[in-house]
Design an enzyme around this catalytic site. Structure first.
Site, PDB file in Angstrom:
ATOM      1  N   LYS A   1     -91.182   1.535 -10.525  1.00 46.21           N
ATOM      2  CA  LYS A   1     -90.380   1.392  -9.315  1.00 46.21           C
ATOM      3  C   LYS A   1     -91.235   0.869  -8.166  1.00 46.21           C
ATOM      4  O   LYS A   1     -90.848  -0.065  -7.465  1.00 46.21           O
ATOM      5  CB  LYS A   1     -89.766   2.747  -8.952  1.00 46.21           C
TER       6      LYS A   1
ATOM      7  N   ARG B   1     -89.193   9.505  -3.905  1.00 51.12           N
ATOM      8  CA  ARG B   1     -88.684   9.368  -5.275  1.00 51.12           C
ATOM      9  C   ARG B   1     -89.807   9.152  -6.264  1.00 51.12           C
ATOM     10  O   ARG B   1     -90.814   8.523  -5.950  1.00 51.12           O
ATOM     11  CB  ARG B   1     -87.717   8.181  -5.346  1.00 51.12           C
TER      12      ARG B   1
ATOM     13  N   GLY C   1     -83.464   9.621 -14.461  1.00 52.25           N
ATOM     14  CA  GLY C   1     -82.957  10.965 -14.202  1.00 52.25           C
ATOM     15  C   GLY C   1     -83.869  12.088 -14.646  1.00 52.25           C
ATOM     16  O   GLY C   1     -83.509  13.252 -14.523  1.00 52.25           O
TER      17      GLY C   1
ATOM     18  N   MET D   1     -86.943  12.824 -13.552  1.00 52.20           N
ATOM     19  CA  MET D   1     -87.711  13.458 -12.493  1.00 52.20           C
ATOM     20  C   MET D   1     -86.869  13.507 -11.220  1.00 52.20           C
ATOM     21  O   MET D   1     -85.710  13.191 -11.235  1.00 52.20           O
ATOM     22  CB  MET D   1     -89.026  12.734 -12.309  1.00 52.20           C
TER      23      MET D   1
ATOM     24  N   ARG E   1     -85.111  -2.909 -11.872  1.00 50.07           N
ATOM     25  CA  ARG E   1     -85.941  -2.696 -13.061  1.00 50.07           C
ATOM     26  C   ARG E   1     -85.235  -3.365 -14.231  1.00 50.07           C
ATOM     27  O   ARG E   1     -84.039  -3.659 -14.157  1.00 50.07           O
ATOM     28  CB  ARG E   1     -86.120  -1.201 -13.337  1.00 50.07           C
TER      29      ARG E   1
ATOM     30  N   HIS F   1     -75.349   9.687 -15.716  1.00 41.88           N
ATOM     31  CA  HIS F   1     -76.471  10.124 -16.548  1.00 41.88           C
ATOM     32  C   HIS F   1     -76.149  10.054 -18.029  1.00 41.88           C
ATOM     33  O   HIS F   1     -76.906   9.509 -18.830  1.00 41.88           O
ATOM     34  CB  HIS F   1     -76.851  11.552 -16.146  1.00 41.88           C
TER      35      HIS F   1
ATOM     36  N   SER G   1    -102.501   1.597 -51.319  1.00 43.67           N
ATOM     37  CA  SER G   1    -101.353   1.862 -50.463  1.00 43.67           C
ATOM     38  C   SER G   1    -101.637   3.184 -49.750  1.00 43.67           C
ATOM     39  O   SER G   1    -101.878   4.202 -50.407  1.00 43.67           O
ATOM     40  CB  SER G   1    -100.081   1.961 -51.300  1.00 43.67           C
TER      41      SER G   1
ATOM     42  N   CYS H   1     -97.348   3.296 -47.199  1.00 40.85           N
ATOM     43  CA  CYS H   1     -96.023   3.717 -47.669  1.00 40.85           C
ATOM     44  C   CYS H   1     -95.656   5.121 -47.187  1.00 40.85           C
ATOM     45  O   CYS H   1     -94.628   5.664 -47.564  1.00 40.85           O
ATOM     46  CB  CYS H   1     -95.914   3.617 -49.178  1.00 40.85           C
TER      47      CYS H   1
ATOM     48  N   TYR I   1     -98.955  -5.258 -45.673  1.00 44.01           N
ATOM     49  CA  TYR I   1     -97.539  -4.909 -45.543  1.00 44.01           C
ATOM     50  C   TYR I   1     -97.360  -3.449 -45.128  1.00 44.01           C
ATOM     51  O   TYR I   1     -98.281  -2.635 -45.264  1.00 44.01           O
ATOM     52  CB  TYR I   1     -96.782  -5.175 -46.857  1.00 44.01           C
TER      53      TYR I   1
HETATM   54  C1  PEP Z   1     -97.639   9.879 -48.801  1.00 38.18           C
HETATM   55  O1  PEP Z   1     -98.254  10.873 -49.090  1.00 38.18           O
HETATM   56  O2  PEP Z   1     -97.750   9.291 -47.716  1.00 38.18           O
HETATM   57  C2  PEP Z   1     -96.667   9.309 -49.755  1.00 38.18           C
HETATM   58  C3  PEP Z   1     -96.029   8.180 -49.478  1.00 38.18           C
HETATM   59  O3  PEP Z   1     -96.400  10.024 -50.856  1.00 38.18           O
HETATM   60  P1  PEP Z   1     -95.421  11.290 -50.871  1.00 38.18           P
HETATM   61  O4  PEP Z   1     -94.752  11.354 -49.554  1.00 38.18           O
HETATM   62  O5  PEP Z   1     -94.509  11.057 -52.001  1.00 38.18           O
HETATM   63  O6  PEP Z   1     -96.389  12.389 -51.106  1.00 38.18           O
END
Ligand code: PEP
Ligand code: MG
Length: 877
Positions: free
Chosen positions: A24, A94, A103, A105, A338, A456, A765, A832, A852
């Site tokens: 702000k 403010r 809203g 604060m 804003r 709000h 992974s 993963c 990835y």
């Molecule tokens: C992990 O441990 O991050 C994973 C993907 O395997 P799981 O959640 O199946 O243990």
């Protein structure tokens, strides 16, 4: 050393100083400098807020001094004087953090009023009514925000005076009535605090500044920060600004407007205002405001000026603006601008439109949409047939789109409790206030009886992507009785209703919801995201159905197929159990032979759904006891079924019991004990790939993943089993089939020895669920019990299982990535764990060079956008 500056007049700042001046403050500075009508003022910096906390919740003398020096400059600029009855300076105080927290604060208006200056104002304006109206508002806000006196007590007095004088609205009260209100307010204050209402404006100012600093740490602000990834050490700035008055009569007013429609994105000014009112009245939804289009009719010149500046601001900031304005006796002032909060639908349309209007680039467009918000588009809508058959019982404002169906609850607390028990809940309130935030989070949707599109409830629901119907005056809520009525119809707590945030319709019944369709702007925008991003996005999927869904959402492969989920299916769990209770390898192999064809079919289905995209399949991971019953009764039934004695099965169950199953006999340890399980799974993976390759011609390269590795030799042991099995089949079948063997990095020791591990692993992974659990040394299943204490005590600001702890766990990930690539240059790296679908964690993965991320199907679009945003912020190509 040069003295640190803690206070800036508006013209001393600019838009780039957000971190120091808050959003702000920086925007007020910017607007001042481009010559817009902004009432003069100054900003006390966010650093003053952090310093306030460092100094044990005290404003240091040097900062106090600087505030008063700057106040003096403000007096010179305005020609008014603080506390001077002949020409008093009045200010608003403010909050304003780096990121906008609507809203969350506190705000105090009309500061500087006391028994003398109120008379001065009355004389100067020749408007006693206005003067006392301002004073009673100030007493309420100051008492509530600074002194924590319940504001309902003031509301109650106001209502009493209204009733005594037959006034319907606040605006019906006369000057004399308001004087009486002020008298009673001051009496209330004295009774509550044991002293008179403070008359010294300087003292009022300092106390107000402190209160804003304190509000940074009020419970609702803390919850909001956690939901929005805002760190607690940012602090809030305080803006002190000369008051202009929207409550000076019928040529005055105040409002909130957006340069484009925040619900749909339509390129048309959208907003609301109230005549003869102060800002709080619009935002709090106390009176239902008029549409901005009506301002055009009432004050055409003011509207034209407003429109001109609105367009100018949008061009200047290259984004849709959310502006607060006040008209004081026909003169327009801007109090704030804003970047406006908006629904995901609107965000996409606005981003695409801004590119097409030539205002921004595609890269810039990526940063205009909050990745997490895409969730909204993936949320359910009503089943059209059921919707057609249903008749609305009431209609409110379509404040935030989507559909919600659930049981009615009337307080945030009860809504939260019911949701925790697994109920679907619609929170119904007369109007929401920031204290309701947790109830709003827990609810499927929110219905309010009062308040406009900028109230709000509307603003917060849109930000959260929650369906919301606001300002539904048709419903009469009895909070104490826990019911509402519409005409003769009565809906009690616990009854089902359905609300449609896109039309504003309310239904007194259950209506089925269905998954949404994605088209149009979404597709254009996501295509751009895909062109920009360098990080690939895969999905965690265990069934062909989930895999196909993920492909529809843009997944480029499977990053994790948890095979154990297949084992739980009804037709195979008997064979799995047979395998577990087997007494010899021979018996075990017999059971595994039964599982092989089913598992092969699983993988065929998954390969087909993925149409040749890469697929990572993980070998069995959980401890075996998970597949067996634990209650005697269930054990008895199963034993009978399996043709063994209760005692025998009970003994097996007992033998599999572990004190710490998550650190027990699971992951690759199972394959070390029972290599024949890994053998069977490898056969299924390879034979399925050969089958699909032959029938469909896709060159499938299965990626076989070994879980929970912590030591090179255990990896090597299991890998040898896989390679031997796979090569025998490939040779036997006389086909060419490539496959890869890799591992999860989810044990700290694997990360620490990743250079070793990479000698045998062709890909890593990162299993950041287990890695987080084991790095912190707390269980992923039990942490929920104490994490709240950690948030309350500010030890943690977020859940490390949802958002990657980049400082600790992330350091292990980064190190392992570097060590692994040091051994094997082309090592493929992915993640993963759940963090693979969290935008800030995805940014981290991009920055450290992973190939990835992999996440659940519904988070794939979020990950695609987050990956594009990471590339825009930190180009990797
Ligand atoms: C992990 O441990 O991050 C994973 C993907 O395997 P799981 O959640 O199946 O243990
Ligand atoms: Mg794991």
């Amino acid at each position: 050393m040069e003295k640190k500056k803690y206070v800036y007049l508006f013209h001393e700042g600019n838009a780039s100083m957000k971190n120091l001046l808050g959003g702000k403050g920086a925007n007020l500075a910017e607007m001042t400098n481009i010559g817009l009508p902004v009432p003069p003022g100054f900003t006390v910096t966010t650093e003053a807020c952090t310093r306030y906390y460092e100094d044990g919740q005290k404003i240091a003398d040097e900062i106090v001094e600087e505030i008063f020096e700057t106040l003096h400059k403000l007096e010179n600029i305005t020609g008014k004087k603080f506390g001077d009855p002949s020409n008093p300076l009045l200010v608003s105080v403010r909050s304003g953090a780096r990121a906008s927290m609507p809203g969350m604060m506190d705000t105090i208006l009309n500061l500087g009023l006391n028994d003398e200056t109120v008379e001065g104002i009355a004389k100067l304006t020749n408007n006693e009514r206005f003067a006392y109206d301002s004073y009673r508002r100030f007493i309420t806000m100051f008492s509530d925000v600074v002194m924590q006196i319940d504001k309902n007590k003031f509301e109650h007095i106001l209502d009493q005076v209204k009733e005594e004088n037959g006034a319907k609205f606040d605006t019906d009260l006369t000057a004399e009535n308001l004087k009486e209100v002020v008298r009673r307010f001051k009496e209330l204050y004295r009774n509550e605090k044991g002293e008179d209402f403070p008359q010294d404006p300087k003292m009022q100012l300092l106390e107000a500044v402190k209160a804003v600093f304190r509000s940074w740490n009020n419970p609702r602000a803390i919850v909001y920060r956690r939901l929005n990834d805002i760190p607690s050490d940012w602090g809030t700035a305080v803006n002190v600004q000369t008051m202009v008055f929207g409550n000076m009569g019928e040529t005055s007013g105040t409002g909130v407007a957006f340069t484009r429609n925040p619900a749909t994105g339509e390129n048309k000014i959208f907003g609301e205002f109230l005549l003869n009112a102060q800002g709080e009245d619009v935002v709090a939804g106390i009176r239902t405001p008029q549409s901005i289009d009506q301002l055009k009719e009432l004050m055409p010149e003011v509207y034209a000026e407003f429109e001109r500046i609105a367009h100018l601001l949008e061009k200047h900031y290259k984004d849709m603006q959310d502006m607060e304005f006040t008209i004081e006796q026909g003169k327009l002032y801007f109090l704030q601008t804003r970047n406006g909060k908006r629904t995901a639908q609107a965000a996409l349309k606005i981003a695409v439109d801004l590119v097409e209007e030539g205002l921004i680039t595609k890269e810039e467009a990526m940063l205009k949409v909050d990745a997490k918000q895409l969730d909204q588009l993936l949320h359910p809508m009503f089943d059209q047939a059921e919707l057609k058959a249903a008749k609305p019982i009431a209609k409110g404002l379509p404040a935030s789109p989507g559909a919600a169906c659930g049981k009615v609850y009337f307080t945030a607390e009860e809504a939260k409790e019911a949701a925790a028990k697994g109920e679907k809940v619609v929170l119904v309130r007369i109007e929401t206030s920031p204290e309701d935030i947790e109830g709003m989070v827990a609810a499927e949707g929110i219905l309010t009886a009062r308040g406009g599109m900028t109230s709000h409830a509307a603003v917060v629901a849109r930000g959260m992507g929650k369906c919301c119907v606001a300002g539904c005056g048709d419903i009469k809520i009895n909070e104490e009785g826990k019911y509402f009525t519409v005409g003769d119809l009565r809906i009690n707590e616990g009854d089902y209703i359905s609300i449609d945030g896109s039309t504003g319709n309310v239904y007194g019944q259950k209506i089925k919801t269905v998954e949404p369709q994605i088209t149009g702007y979404f597709e254009t925008f996501m295509k751009w995201a895909d062109e920009i991003r360098t990080l690939k996005v895969r999905t965690n999927a265990d069934t062909p159905r989930d895999a196909a869904q993920a492909v529809k959402f843009g997944a480029e492969g499977i990053g994790l197929c948890r095979t154990e989920h297949m084992f739980f299916e009804e037709d195979r769990i008997p064979a799995v159990r047979e395998m577990i209770v087997a007494k010899s390898e021979e018996q075990r192999r017999k059971a595994l032979d039964k599982l092989l064809p089913m598992q092969r079919e699983d993988f065929i289905g998954i390969y087909e759904a993925m149409e040749g995209r890469p697929v990572t399949i993980r070998l069995l991971d959980p401890p075996l006891h998970e597949f067996l019953p634990h209650e005697d009764e269930d054990i008895k039934a199963l034993a009978e079924n399996m043709g063994i004695t209760f005692e025998e099965l009970k003994a097996t169950v007992e033998s599999l019991k572990e004190f710490n199953p998550m650190l027990g006999h699971r992951g690759c340890r199972l394959a070390v004990t029972y290599p024949e399980i890994a053998e069977m799974q490898t056969r299924a993976i390879i034979e399925a790939a050969i089958d699909v390759k032959r029938r469909k011609g896709w060159d499938i390269v299965p990626e076989i993943m070994i879980p929970l590795v912590g030591e090179l030799k255990e990896l090597k042991y299991v890998k040898d089993v896989i390679v031997k099995t796979a090569n025998e089949i490939i040779e036997r079948e006389g086909v060419k089939l490539e496959y890869k063997v890799g591992t999860m990095i989810e044990i700290p020791r694997a990360a620490l020895t990743a250079d070793e591990i990479a000698k045998e692993a062709e890909f890593f992974s990162f299993g950041t669920n287990d890695l987080t659990q084991m790095t912190f040394g707390f269980s992923r299943d039990d942490a929920g019990k104490f994490l709240n204490d950690y948030y309350d005590k500010k030890i943690f600001e977020f859940d490390p299982f949802a958002k990657l702890d980049t400082t600790g766990v992330g350091k292990l990930v980064k190190m392992a990535a570097e060590l692994g690539r040091g051994t094997r240059k082309d090592l493929k790296l992915g993640i993963c764990g759940e963090h693979g679908g969290d935008p800030s964690s995805i940014e981290f993965c991009h920055n450290i060079g992973l190939d990835y991320v992999s996440c659940s199907p519904f988070r794939v679009p979020i990950a695609r956008l987050a990956a594009a945003q990471a590339q825009v912020k930190n180009p990797r190509r």
